[in-house]
Motif scaffolding. Sequence first.
Motif, PDB file in Angstrom:
ATOM      1  N   SER A  88       0.832  -1.188   0.000  1.00  0.00           N
ATOM      2  CA  SER A  88       0.000   0.000   0.000  1.00  0.00           C
ATOM      3  C   SER A  88       0.872   1.245   0.000  1.00  0.00           C
ATOM      4  CB  SER A  88      -0.907   0.004   1.244  1.00  0.00           C
ATOM      5  OG  SER A  88      -1.508   1.268   1.402  1.00  0.00           O
ATOM      6  N   LYS A  89       0.455   2.257  -0.740  1.00  0.00           N
ATOM      7  CA  LYS A  89       1.196   3.515  -0.766  1.00  0.00           C
ATOM      8  C   LYS A  89       0.735   4.469   0.326  1.00  0.00           C
ATOM      9  CE  LYS A  89       2.310   3.430  -5.702  1.00  0.00           C
ATOM     10  NZ  LYS A  89       2.244   4.175  -6.984  1.00  0.00           N
ATOM     11  N   ASN A  90      -0.409   4.167   0.941  1.00  0.00           N
ATOM     12  CA  ASN A  90      -0.952   5.020   2.001  1.00  0.00           C
ATOM     13  C   ASN A  90      -1.384   4.132   3.165  1.00  0.00           C
ATOM     14  OD1 ASN A  90      -1.191   7.865   0.666  1.00  0.00           O
ATOM     15  ND2 ASN A  90      -1.990   6.438  -0.864  1.00  0.00           N
ATOM     16  N   CYS A  91      -0.567   4.103   4.188  1.00  0.00           N
ATOM     17  CA  CYS A  91      -0.841   3.211   5.311  1.00  0.00           C
ATOM     18  C   CYS A  91      -0.350   3.811   6.626  1.00  0.00           C
ATOM     19  CB  CYS A  91      -0.208   1.841   5.076  1.00  0.00           C
ATOM     20  SG  CYS A  91       1.511   1.894   4.519  1.00  0.00           S
ATOM     21  N   ILE A  92      -0.860   3.282   7.694  1.00  0.00           N
ATOM     22  CA  ILE A  92      -0.537   3.753   9.045  1.00  0.00           C
ATOM     23  C   ILE A  92      -0.102   2.566   9.881  1.00  0.00           C
ATOM     24  CG2 ILE A  92      -1.423   4.842  11.158  1.00  0.00           C
ATOM     25  CD1 ILE A  92      -1.433   6.819   8.963  1.00  0.00           C
ATOM     26  N   LEU A  93       0.933   2.777  10.694  1.00  0.00           N
ATOM     27  CA  LEU A  93       1.303   1.786  11.695  1.00  0.00           C
ATOM     28  C   LEU A  93       1.049   2.362  13.078  1.00  0.00           C
ATOM     29  CD1 LEU A  93       3.936  -0.792  12.039  1.00  0.00           C
ATOM     30  CD2 LEU A  93       4.126   1.062  13.696  1.00  0.00           C
ATOM     31  N   LEU A  94       0.389   1.579  13.910  1.00  0.00           N
ATOM     32  CA  LEU A  94       0.142   1.952  15.302  1.00  0.00           C
ATOM     33  C   LEU A  94       0.827   0.918  16.184  1.00  0.00           C
ATOM     34  CD1 LEU A  94      -1.279   3.558  17.557  1.00  0.00           C
ATOM     35  CD2 LEU A  94      -3.305   2.128  17.183  1.00  0.00           C
ATOM     36  N   ARG A  95       1.816   1.366  16.963  1.00  0.00           N
ATOM     37  CA  ARG A  95       2.552   0.461  17.845  1.00  0.00           C
ATOM     38  C   ARG A  95       2.159   0.731  19.294  1.00  0.00           C
ATOM     39  NH1 ARG A  95       6.346   1.372  21.035  1.00  0.00           N
ATOM     40  NH2 ARG A  95       6.918   3.361  20.090  1.00  0.00           N
ATOM     41  N   ILE A  96       1.709  -0.336  19.962  1.00  0.00           N
ATOM     42  CA  ILE A  96       1.260  -0.196  21.350  1.00  0.00           C
ATOM     43  C   ILE A  96       2.154  -1.039  22.249  1.00  0.00           C
ATOM     44  CG2 ILE A  96      -0.641  -0.551  22.967  1.00  0.00           C
ATOM     45  CD1 ILE A  96      -2.526  -0.223  20.555  1.00  0.00           C
ATOM     46  N   GLY A  99       4.615   2.593  25.679  1.00  0.00           N
ATOM     47  CA  GLY A  99       4.131   3.848  25.122  1.00  0.00           C
ATOM     48  C   GLY A  99       3.343   3.567  23.861  1.00  0.00           C
ATOM     49  N   ILE A 100       3.057   4.625  23.100  1.00  0.00           N
ATOM     50  CA  ILE A 100       2.287   4.496  21.861  1.00  0.00           C
ATOM     51  C   ILE A 100       3.050   5.195  20.743  1.00  0.00           C
ATOM     52  CG2 ILE A 100       0.109   5.026  20.696  1.00  0.00           C
ATOM     53  CD1 ILE A 100      -1.118   5.244  23.557  1.00  0.00           C
ATOM     54  N   GLY A 101       3.246   4.503  19.628  1.00  0.00           N
ATOM     55  CA  GLY A 101       3.938   5.098  18.490  1.00  0.00           C
ATOM     56  C   GLY A 101       3.096   5.009  17.233  1.00  0.00           C
ATOM     57  N   VAL A 102       3.232   6.003  16.375  1.00  0.00           N
ATOM     58  CA  VAL A 102       2.483   6.030  15.120  1.00  0.00           C
ATOM     59  C   VAL A 102       3.420   6.431  13.987  1.00  0.00           C
ATOM     60  CG1 VAL A 102       0.591   7.100  13.827  1.00  0.00           C
ATOM     61  CG2 VAL A 102       0.321   6.657  16.258  1.00  0.00           C
ATOM     62  N   SER A 103       3.246   5.787  12.845  1.00  0.00           N
ATOM     63  CA  SER A 103       3.949   6.189  11.636  1.00  0.00           C
ATOM     64  C   SER A 103       2.960   6.198  10.483  1.00  0.00           C
ATOM     65  CB  SER A 103       5.096   5.224  11.328  1.00  0.00           C
ATOM     66  OG  SER A 103       5.722   5.558  10.097  1.00  0.00           O
ATOM     67  N   ALA A 104       3.144   7.162   9.584  1.00  0.00           N
ATOM     68  CA  ALA A 104       2.269   7.257   8.410  1.00  0.00           C
ATOM     69  C   ALA A 104       3.095   7.237   7.135  1.00  0.00           C
ATOM     70  CB  ALA A 104       1.441   8.542   8.468  1.00  0.00           C
ATOM     71  N   MET A 105       2.658   6.425   6.180  1.00  0.00           N
ATOM     72  CA  MET A 105       3.243   6.436   4.848  1.00  0.00           C
ATOM     73  C   MET A 105       2.212   7.042   3.898  1.00  0.00           C
ATOM     74  SD  MET A 105       4.929   3.316   2.677  1.00  0.00           S
ATOM     75  CE  MET A 105       6.304   3.181   3.799  1.00  0.00           C
ATOM     76  N   ILE A 106       2.571   8.158   3.276  1.00  0.00           N
ATOM     77  CA  ILE A 106       1.662   8.882   2.395  1.00  0.00           C
ATOM     78  C   ILE A 106       2.293   8.963   1.016  1.00  0.00           C
ATOM     79  CG2 ILE A 106       0.461  11.063   1.996  1.00  0.00           C
ATOM     80  CD1 ILE A 106       0.548  11.514   5.047  1.00  0.00           C
TER      81      ILE A 106
END
Length: 223
Positions: A88-96, A99-106
């Motif tokens: 996917s070219k547009n996706c999100i990772l949520l790491r729990i 703590g909480i981490g987020v990454s976005a690929m746009i």
Amino acid sequence: KNDVFNYLFKVLDKLFDEYKNIYGICISLQGQIDRKKGLSLNIPLIDGWKDINIVNIFNKKYNVPTYIHHDPDCILSKQKFDGKKFNSKNCILLRIGEGIGVSAMINDKIYVSSSNSGIEIEHAIMVPNGKPCSCGKNGCYSSYCSFKALKKNYSETLNKTINDEELKDVILNSKEKNIIDILNDFTKNIAFMCYNIIMLYNPQVLYLESTFNEIDSNFYTHL
């Protein structure tokens, strides 16, 4: 803080002794970073960790280019480019985790903010005037959706501090309603967080990364 550096130096010293053609170092970091300046701005789980120039420290010691990246960005890149998880070219990772981490690929690129950091949802407000957070605010996602928050809730209910092994035992074996309700509320809060992220970014894929599934194999079913 010193223990962390001593451990990293020990690992890298061994690698540099073993491999003669190392041309660079890339370090994945939790917390807020400034890629351009090479700074690790903070890691809440490590006392005294604030505004440390990681790039300078490792450049000077090993005399090779050093780069830093936000750890959720590294995880998302791996999941994306190893070709095994999704395409996917547009996706999100949520790491729990603690703590909480987020990454976005746009559009096939990892999103980098105007401050050269990544996305930080951990200390966005989930509940106005809610539970106190270690950052000094009240009602952050961290106070409701992290392992740290879950352990705190169980510890307060059981009137004793519990570790990771005790947490696993409580989750898997307790039949008491108030204990079960804590887990239900925890997974409900994570579900709300996922929903909000989806509404904000409308990704093709939301990838949830969590070691919680190792504790309770029904975690994703709960969600």
